[in-house]
Design a protein around this motif. Sequence first.
Motif, PDB file in Angstrom:
ATOM      1  N   GLU A  82      12.586 -12.582  13.308  1.00 53.06           N
ATOM      2  CA  GLU A  82      11.240 -12.410  13.824  1.00 53.06           C
ATOM      3  C   GLU A  82      11.337 -12.415  15.343  1.00 53.06           C
TER       4      GLU A  82
ATOM      5  N   PHE B 164       9.122 -12.636  18.841  1.00 58.03           N
ATOM      6  CA  PHE B 164       7.819 -12.873  19.467  1.00 58.03           C
ATOM      7  C   PHE B 164       8.027 -13.521  20.822  1.00 58.03           C
TER       8      PHE B 164
ATOM      9  N   GLY C 296       9.508 -12.995  23.541  1.00 58.03           N
ATOM     10  CA  GLY C 296      10.863 -13.131  24.075  1.00 58.03           C
ATOM     11  C   GLY C 296      11.762 -14.052  23.277  1.00 58.03           C
ATOM     12  N   VAL C 297      11.282 -14.503  22.085  1.00 52.72           N
ATOM     13  CA  VAL C 297      12.123 -15.333  21.225  1.00 52.72           C
ATOM     14  C   VAL C 297      12.631 -14.474  20.079  1.00 52.72           C
TER      15      VAL C 297
ATOM     16  N   GLU D 219      14.109 -14.987  16.694  1.00 49.07           N
ATOM     17  CA  GLU D 219      14.311 -16.085  15.759  1.00 49.07           C
ATOM     18  C   GLU D 219      14.890 -15.556  14.453  1.00 49.07           C
TER      19      GLU D 219
ATOM     20  N   ASP E 109      14.642 -14.167  30.397  1.00 48.79           N
ATOM     21  CA  ASP E 109      13.452 -14.634  29.695  1.00 48.79           C
ATOM     22  C   ASP E 109      13.559 -14.462  28.181  1.00 48.79           C
TER      23      ASP E 109
ATOM     24  N   VAL F  51      15.355 -15.846  24.484  1.00 43.96           N
ATOM     25  CA  VAL F  51      16.096 -16.895  23.768  1.00 43.96           C
ATOM     26  C   VAL F  51      16.338 -16.438  22.345  1.00 43.96           C
ATOM     27  N   MET F  52      17.405 -16.990  21.754  1.00 40.94           N
ATOM     28  CA  MET F  52      17.677 -16.675  20.364  1.00 40.94           C
ATOM     29  C   MET F  52      17.868 -17.988  19.622  1.00 40.94           C
ATOM     30  N   THR F  53      17.269 -18.104  18.447  1.00 40.06           N
ATOM     31  CA  THR F  53      17.597 -19.262  17.610  1.00 40.06           C
ATOM     32  C   THR F  53      18.229 -18.750  16.331  1.00 40.06           C
TER      33      THR F  53
ATOM     34  N   VAL G  53      17.267 -24.149  10.913  1.00 37.25           N
ATOM     35  CA  VAL G  53      17.481 -23.722  12.290  1.00 37.25           C
ATOM     36  C   VAL G  53      18.479 -24.674  12.945  1.00 37.25           C
ATOM     37  N   VAL G  54      19.515 -24.139  13.597  1.00 33.61           N
ATOM     38  CA  VAL G  54      20.513 -24.984  14.259  1.00 33.61           C
ATOM     39  C   VAL G  54      20.201 -25.069  15.756  1.00 33.61           C
TER      40      VAL G  54
ATOM     41  N   LYS H 247       2.823 -19.863  18.746  1.00 35.12           N
ATOM     42  CA  LYS H 247       4.100 -19.203  19.008  1.00 35.12           C
ATOM     43  C   LYS H 247       4.360 -19.097  20.504  1.00 35.12           C
TER      44      LYS H 247
ATOM     45  N   TYR I 147       5.376 -22.435  21.874  1.00 36.54           N
ATOM     46  CA  TYR I 147       6.738 -22.749  21.430  1.00 36.54           C
ATOM     47  C   TYR I 147       7.750 -21.962  22.261  1.00 36.54           C
ATOM     48  N   ALA I 148       7.483 -20.655  22.411  1.00 35.53           N
ATOM     49  CA  ALA I 148       8.402 -19.792  23.153  1.00 35.53           C
ATOM     50  C   ALA I 148       8.555 -20.294  24.584  1.00 35.53           C
TER      51      ALA I 148
ATOM     52  N   LEU J 173      10.637 -23.433  24.537  1.00 39.33           N
ATOM     53  CA  LEU J 173      12.008 -23.156  24.087  1.00 39.33           C
ATOM     54  C   LEU J 173      12.874 -22.650  25.235  1.00 39.33           C
ATOM     55  N   LYS J 174      12.274 -21.867  26.104  1.00 37.07           N
ATOM     56  CA  LYS J 174      13.042 -21.278  27.195  1.00 37.07           C
ATOM     57  C   LYS J 174      13.480 -22.309  28.224  1.00 37.07           C
TER      58      LYS J 174
ATOM     59  N   GLN K 192      19.985 -25.065  24.000  1.00 31.13           N
ATOM     60  CA  GLN K 192      20.211 -25.508  22.624  1.00 31.13           C
ATOM     61  C   GLN K 192      21.555 -26.190  22.424  1.00 31.13           C
TER      62      GLN K 192
ATOM     63  N   PHE L 206      15.635 -29.968  21.217  1.00 38.06           N
ATOM     64  CA  PHE L 206      15.372 -28.755  20.443  1.00 38.06           C
ATOM     65  C   PHE L 206      14.821 -29.109  19.067  1.00 38.06           C
TER      66      PHE L 206
ATOM     67  N   ARG M 298      11.332 -28.035  17.482  1.00 39.26           N
ATOM     68  CA  ARG M 298      11.329 -27.227  16.260  1.00 39.26           C
ATOM     69  C   ARG M 298      10.456 -27.884  15.181  1.00 39.26           C
TER      70      ARG M 298
END
Lengths: 563, 422
Positions: free
Chosen positions: A180, A182, A184-185, A187, A349, A351-353, A386-387, B26, B29-30, B33-34, B38, B45, B49
């Motif tokens: 997904e 959204f 800039g993430v 996921e 800007d 990120v990846m999870t 999610v790690v 969202k 959160y985003a 998160l930035k 991680q 984190f 989460r």
Amino acid sequence: MPHIGIDLGTTNSLISVFENGEPHLIKNSVGTYLTPSIVSLEKDTLLTGDLAKARMVTHPLETAAVFKRTMGADKAYKLGKKQFTAVELSAAVLRSLKEDAQNELKAEISDVVISVPAYFNELQRKAVRSAAKMAGLNPERLINEPTAAALAYGFQSLEEESSFLVFDLGGGTFDVSIMEVFEGVMEVKATSGDAYLGGEDFTAALISDLTTKLSPKQQKKPNLEALTKLAEQVKHGLSEKDSVHINLDTPNLTLDHHISRKDFEELATKLTTRLRRPIDRAMYDSGLSADELEKVILVGGATRMPLIRSLVAKHLRQFPESHIDPDHAVALGAAVQAGLIGKNEALKDVVMTDVSAFTLGIETSREFGNNHRAGYYLPLIERNSVVPVSREETIYPVHPQQTKLEIRVFQGEAPDVASNIFLGKLEVELPRQVDQDLNPATVRFTYDVSGLLEVDVTTHADDKSHSLLIKNLAGEMSDKEISDRLTQLEKLKVHPREDAHNVLLRARIEQCYAMARLGDREQIGEMLHAFDTILTTQNISEISKLSEQISEHLNMFEASYVQ
Amino acid sequence: MYSEDENWPYSVLGLDQAPDDLKSIKRAYAHKLKTIDQSTQAEDFQNLRTAFDAAKQFLTYNLAAKADEANETNGQRTDAGNVAPFLPLDHKSDQPSTTALVEQLQDAPSPSAPTPPLELNTLEELPVAGNKFLLDDAKCIAPKTLLDLEEKILKLPRDKNGVAFLLDLLNSAIMEDPQARPRVEAAIYAYMQKCLTVDAEDHPKFRLFINDEILEAIELQFNWQSDILSLQRKFWDAGDLVAALVYKSTLYQEEAEDENETQFELDPVGKAVTKLALIPFLVMVLSKFTPTGSAITDALDSLFAYSSKIVAAIAVLYLTYRVTLLGWNVVKNILKYVMPSMFPQKSWSDIFSYQTLGLFQIYLLSIYLALPEGMDAKKHAFSGMILLLIFMVGFSIFWLILSLVLNKGKALYHFARSFFKS
């Protein structure tokens, strides 16, 4: 320092770089992006990629392919008189990729991100790391292939919010991932797959069918290398046409056979059934329904087969797309990850999870009447969590007088531990207590982004804690071992890059010679002679002119036996 | 920790109050998160989460509650709040029909008039070839038929015929219908639950007619044996079924081990004894072929006398050792029966090994053959054979009665199994 990503594939490997805000692929010495993951030994010279692939038919005993499947296992490959492990062969491929990149970027390369199948266990991951070190690379991070494929696509569509499924059927492995995007993430919501299913299995199904069509004498000792090449051509032919006619007559391979798409589908029924399960699993874990998916993206060379496309369409009720070349996605995604780790300006800007691809747990006993039975799996970190992630569970001893707890750690999805993969164990002394119910212990699993698992056990009665870091597994090589093997490998010569084109063409002529019918043979033999003669003159323009003519002829020849 | 914070989870996300749309959750959160690395800030984190997942879940509840409220004030009940778990089986919906998709994909020349997807309305209409169901890609089962099918599965006889029906069903094209799959799975699950029983140690297992074939077919379609998580998430009461599946796979391992034991296992001493017993026998045969009265025959005769004595002595020693061992095993196994908690994982068939007894018979027979006429030891060996035979028969009868009385026939089955195996 350039941000480098590598896709170490079962069939083909690629290397890519993240620069100017985008991932780019790097060409190899013969000018293509795909470097076949094949290694061949010619006297004391180690050939990789296309050069090795061309020797598959003519020198099968000195050539090894599809070795990625035995990464982390003890299997030895014999190339001529020398023995190699899958790690060493992969190191050879990685080394040639490294040289290609250094040649193009004109810079020294060390830090890389390498993609591995999501279902690779700790052992196999360690093997990939060892191979990278052996090739003089520093594996900064391993990224799951489906995650990489999703990253490549997600990077392209960062602007829009969307959920999509990536269906990645490579040469040897099958992966599904749902992502997904959204704000800039990127996921990853779920990944799933089958570590032993890939395009090669479809080829194998064709080979076994073609073998039954041979004469009884040839069936006894079939020319497997030639059959493999033939089956691959039939497979590719069926991707373009409805049916293929094979007409081949060589000393050890005589075949006159007709195969249609429908026949192929029937041959592959078992395989297509297996394809459905990981899709269901990933969909189920992600909590999405088929109509909530906005896109289905096909990745991996094997998704070119029409039967795969129709299977995906039927199953997910959606047209699959393939914007990125299916062979390139994983390598591009690995480069994006390298850019993310290296904090590239263009990815500031973003990120990846990611999620853990498999379940991690311990062995427990269950009580039935007066009896206890061991062997039951208690999942702690469920797959697709999610790690980084940390989970704990309280366990109790079975017997009042029990003095020890043995925590056996497993990876896998089966309810019985015997069917899962054993990772390691931890023995914990129990304090004395009257009743086992008063003597619990807490097991905590911590799993980090680089795939390392830490196990902590705390006994409640005396509040002592014990921990185990799952590493140093059997099969992992120490740095000294790696450097020893490295020096051994370095003794073998590597073919000079400059005349790679010529060596490739010569090997291809030889290959066609072996496959040719008697009449054609003479002609090809003459080609070979002419090519050798002109090579000695070292006149570059003449050589390239003849090369072009010869390749044209060979193309025509190859097209004639699979119609 | 969290409970102390009234505004959790929104405080972690940097929000002042519960937002009423997913998008703002969202975005928050985003944004957070930035700011987190991680690989080094694992705990931060995880907190973020957890908060994110909780906020999403709370939002779903809030929206559903609001929808309910609205419905109640309107005095109407609609299902707007509920999302159907599966797509309705309606081919006129927005989803492109499967047939059309497949045709376009394969670039096949389309037939002059595309046949409309066929809905099957009764079980009898399911196309059958031999005993296999046939279903084209284009065809789906109508909801009514699916209900019938579920009912049929639930009412299947719990025997071989029921299993055969399920096998055909699992191998049929019905399984390719995405709507039918989960419902067939649930029905088969209910059926399998009814096919559970327990073994002598109260461990759940499948009844005998649940064969490997059906379990394999189920595994291929639904992954019960290889995916504990989804089985448990789909069916909350799967505990006993999981146990039975595990039992099945451990049983195979035990059986494989048993098979290894069956291959007439002798310890090294036993092997030596059987070989030694051959010497006097060979000497005897040799002396028969040499002319009587010659020096060779005399030498052979005396050799025979000595060797047979030595062998008999070794055999007696060895026998004593084995009998002690056997005695201890019998005691141990009886103990095991009396106090099962001490030996929790052994099966009943270990109680008595007929192989060991059979082995003794062979030893005694070889000693009997090796010894010359008129020796006391020979008589003893003979009577030993007879005694052992009586003991074996006697013990079998005793064991049968014991098992019948104590175990209501469960042990009888195990006894019969171990008997026929040896």
